[in-house]
Scaffold this motif. Structure first.
Motif, PDB file in Angstrom:
ATOM      1  N   VAL A  37     121.372 126.626  44.264  1.00 45.35           N
ATOM      2  CA  VAL A  37     120.522 125.468  43.978  1.00 45.35           C
ATOM      3  C   VAL A  37     120.926 124.917  42.610  1.00 45.35           C
ATOM      4  O   VAL A  37     121.059 125.675  41.649  1.00 45.35           O
ATOM      5  CB  VAL A  37     119.026 125.846  43.984  1.00 45.35           C
ATOM      6  CG1 VAL A  37     118.170 124.650  43.586  1.00 45.35           C
ATOM      7  CG2 VAL A  37     118.614 126.376  45.348  1.00 45.35           C
ATOM      8  N   LYS A  38     121.109 123.599  42.559  1.00 46.61           N
ATOM      9  CA  LYS A  38     121.531 122.940  41.323  1.00 46.61           C
ATOM     10  C   LYS A  38     120.565 121.815  40.955  1.00 46.61           C
ATOM     11  O   LYS A  38     120.113 121.070  41.817  1.00 46.61           O
ATOM     12  CB  LYS A  38     122.929 122.345  41.505  1.00 46.61           C
ATOM     13  CG  LYS A  38     123.490 121.688  40.260  1.00 46.61           C
ATOM     14  CD  LYS A  38     124.913 121.205  40.488  1.00 46.61           C
ATOM     15  CE  LYS A  38     125.551 120.730  39.206  1.00 46.61           C
ATOM     16  NZ  LYS A  38     126.952 120.316  39.424  1.00 46.61           N
ATOM     17  N   CYS A 105     118.769 117.183  43.162  1.00 44.89           N
ATOM     18  CA  CYS A 105     118.709 118.617  43.438  1.00 44.89           C
ATOM     19  C   CYS A 105     119.669 118.881  44.595  1.00 44.89           C
ATOM     20  O   CYS A 105     119.578 118.239  45.641  1.00 44.89           O
ATOM     21  CB  CYS A 105     117.288 119.031  43.807  1.00 44.89           C
ATOM     22  SG  CYS A 105     117.129 120.806  44.130  1.00 44.89           S
ATOM     23  N   THR A 106     120.601 119.807  44.381  1.00 42.35           N
ATOM     24  CA  THR A 106     121.582 120.150  45.409  1.00 42.35           C
ATOM     25  C   THR A 106     121.334 121.573  45.881  1.00 42.35           C
ATOM     26  O   THR A 106     121.137 122.473  45.063  1.00 42.35           O
ATOM     27  CB  THR A 106     123.025 120.034  44.864  1.00 42.35           C
ATOM     28  OG1 THR A 106     123.221 118.714  44.362  1.00 42.35           O
ATOM     29  CG2 THR A 106     124.048 120.337  45.938  1.00 42.35           C
ATOM     30  N   VAL A 107     121.364 121.759  47.192  1.00 42.40           N
ATOM     31  CA  VAL A 107     121.270 123.083  47.807  1.00 42.40           C
ATOM     32  C   VAL A 107     122.549 123.276  48.601  1.00 42.40           C
ATOM     33  O   VAL A 107     122.928 122.401  49.386  1.00 42.40           O
ATOM     34  CB  VAL A 107     120.035 123.192  48.732  1.00 42.40           C
ATOM     35  CG1 VAL A 107     119.956 124.575  49.353  1.00 42.40           C
ATOM     36  CG2 VAL A 107     118.757 122.853  47.964  1.00 42.40           C
ATOM     37  N   ARG A 108     123.215 124.401  48.378  1.00 41.24           N
ATOM     38  CA  ARG A 108     124.510 124.664  49.017  1.00 41.24           C
ATOM     39  C   ARG A 108     124.486 126.079  49.576  1.00 41.24           C
ATOM     40  O   ARG A 108     123.990 127.004  48.922  1.00 41.24           O
ATOM     41  CB  ARG A 108     125.564 124.525  47.914  1.00 41.24           C
ATOM     42  CG  ARG A 108     126.938 124.340  48.314  1.00 41.24           C
ATOM     43  CD  ARG A 108     127.813 123.850  47.192  1.00 41.24           C
ATOM     44  NE  ARG A 108     127.917 124.742  46.054  1.00 41.24           N
ATOM     45  CZ  ARG A 108     128.689 124.491  45.002  1.00 41.24           C
ATOM     46  NH1 ARG A 108     129.403 123.383  44.940  1.00 41.24           N
ATOM     47  NH2 ARG A 108     128.752 125.328  44.002  1.00 41.24           N
ATOM     48  N   TRP A 109     125.044 126.252  50.769  1.00 39.86           N
ATOM     49  CA  TRP A 109     125.063 127.591  51.365  1.00 39.86           C
ATOM     50  C   TRP A 109     126.315 127.797  52.187  1.00 39.86           C
ATOM     51  O   TRP A 109     126.834 126.834  52.745  1.00 39.86           O
ATOM     52  CB  TRP A 109     123.796 127.824  52.187  1.00 39.86           C
ATOM     53  CG  TRP A 109     123.616 126.898  53.355  1.00 39.86           C
ATOM     54  CD1 TRP A 109     123.995 127.126  54.641  1.00 39.86           C
ATOM     55  CD2 TRP A 109     123.026 125.584  53.342  1.00 39.86           C
ATOM     56  NE1 TRP A 109     123.673 126.038  55.432  1.00 39.86           N
ATOM     57  CE2 TRP A 109     123.082 125.081  54.652  1.00 39.86           C
ATOM     58  CE3 TRP A 109     122.461 124.767  52.343  1.00 39.86           C
ATOM     59  CZ2 TRP A 109     122.593 123.821  54.992  1.00 39.86           C
ATOM     60  CZ3 TRP A 109     121.985 123.514  52.698  1.00 39.86           C
ATOM     61  CH2 TRP A 109     122.046 123.056  54.003  1.00 39.86           C
ATOM     62  N   PRO A 110     126.815 129.040  52.239  1.00 42.96           N
ATOM     63  CA  PRO A 110     126.400 130.210  51.441  1.00 42.96           C
ATOM     64  C   PRO A 110     126.917 130.092  50.013  1.00 42.96           C
ATOM     65  O   PRO A 110     127.696 129.189  49.700  1.00 42.96           O
ATOM     66  CB  PRO A 110     127.060 131.382  52.162  1.00 42.96           C
ATOM     67  CG  PRO A 110     128.322 130.792  52.734  1.00 42.96           C
ATOM     68  CD  PRO A 110     127.946 129.376  53.119  1.00 42.96           C
ATOM     69  N   SER A 111     126.495 131.012  49.158  1.00 47.18           N
ATOM     70  CA  SER A 111     126.992 131.067  47.785  1.00 47.18           C
ATOM     71  C   SER A 111     128.307 131.846  47.812  1.00 47.18           C
ATOM     72  O   SER A 111     128.346 133.007  48.199  1.00 47.18           O
ATOM     73  CB  SER A 111     125.968 131.767  46.889  1.00 47.18           C
ATOM     74  OG  SER A 111     126.380 131.718  45.541  1.00 47.18           O
TER      75      SER A 111
END
Length: 119
Positions: A37-38, A105-111
């Motif tokens: 999450v950014k 707000c950025t959500v990225r998956w997987p880490s």
């Protein structure tokens, strides 16, 4: 697991805006190999230095305030109303710019450990 209470404006600069992901210390509630999450604060005219290519993750970018444009190879998407968002998957080359001051707000998956865009 302990509880962490923070502030995105205070915490985000330590990890180039990222608040949660594999890069946080093990044992920290913000450590995750599942998601990142950014919190991004971008002044008007801010532009990504290079295209992100070879991406293997899925991402969601949500506009909190302002105006933000994501550019893909085949089109540009401008987010202008609070709550506008865009989702893209692996293999989508992209870059961005902020026509006006923006918070996203950025959500990225997987880490993914070790993945980092130069610059």
């Amino acid at each position: 697991m302990p509880v962490y209470v923070g502030n995105a404006h205070t915490d985000a600069p330590a990890e180039r805006g990222w608040l949660l992901g594999h890069f946080m210390p093990p044992g920290d509630p913000r450590h995750s190999t599942d998601v990142e999450v950014k919190w991004g604060v971008h002044p008007a005219g801010d532009r990504r230095a290079a295209w992100a290519t070879g991406e293997t993750r899925t991402a969601l970018l949500l506009l909190v305030s302002g105006e933000f444009t994501l550019e893909f190879r085949d089109r540009a998407v401008t987010l202008a109303a609070q709550g506008d968002y865009v989702v893209w998957g692996p293999g989508e080359d992209h870059t961005w710019h902020a026509p006006r001051d923006a918070v996203v707000c950025t959500v990225r998956w997987p880490s993914v450990p070790g993945w980092r865009l130069p610059g």
